[in-house]
Scaffold this motif. Structure first.
Motif, short mmCIF file in Angstrom:
data_model
loop_
_atom_site.label_atom_id
_atom_site.label_comp_id
_atom_site.label_asym_id
_atom_site.label_seq_id
_atom_site.Cartn_x
_atom_site.Cartn_y
_atom_site.Cartn_z
N LYS A 1 2.29 -6.77 1.64
CA LYS A 1 1.34 -6.30 2.64
C LYS A 1 0.92 -7.46 3.53
CE LYS A 1 -0.79 -2.93 -0.43
NZ LYS A 1 -2.03 -2.56 -1.12
N TYR B 1 -2.23 -8.41 6.23
CA TYR B 1 -3.54 -8.01 6.71
C TYR B 1 -3.84 -8.75 8.01
CZ TYR B 1 -4.15 -6.15 2.03
OH TYR B 1 -3.99 -5.44 0.87
N ALA C 1 -8.14 -8.06 -1.22
CA ALA C 1 -6.68 -8.21 -1.13
C ALA C 1 -6.17 -9.26 -2.12
CB ALA C 1 -6.28 -8.59 0.30
#
Length: 82
Positions: free
Chosen positions: A6, A8, A24
């Motif tokens: 991922k 961000y 996170a």
């Protein structure tokens, strides 16, 4: 083996993003078993937030480009942050 990661992105820098970053990082720790996290913190406040949120799940190292106030250094030491 396929790997998914991922990314961000935050529209603006600032303290308002700290909780999202902590979340996170915590998820990544749970997924990967990371043992050490390094956090940049100019006053020590962000490092304190990380230490409180991660509750000794990992070894936390705080780095700064300027001197962290003594009271924040003591708080970090009390929480096992190096």
């Amino acid at each position: 083996m396929n790997k998914t990661s991922k990314t961000y992105c935050f529209g603006e820098p600032g303290l308002k993003n700290t909780e999202s970053v902590i979340q996170a990082v915590s998820e990544k720790i749970d997924e990967t078993g990371i043992k050490t996290v390094i956090v940049a913190s100019s006053t020590g406040k962000t490092a304190i937030q990380f230490a409180e949120a991660l509750k000794k799940k990992v070894r936390l190292i705080a780095v700064s480009w300027k001197k962290i106030p003594p009271e924040n250094i003591q708080t970090l030491k009390n929480q096992g942050v190096t």
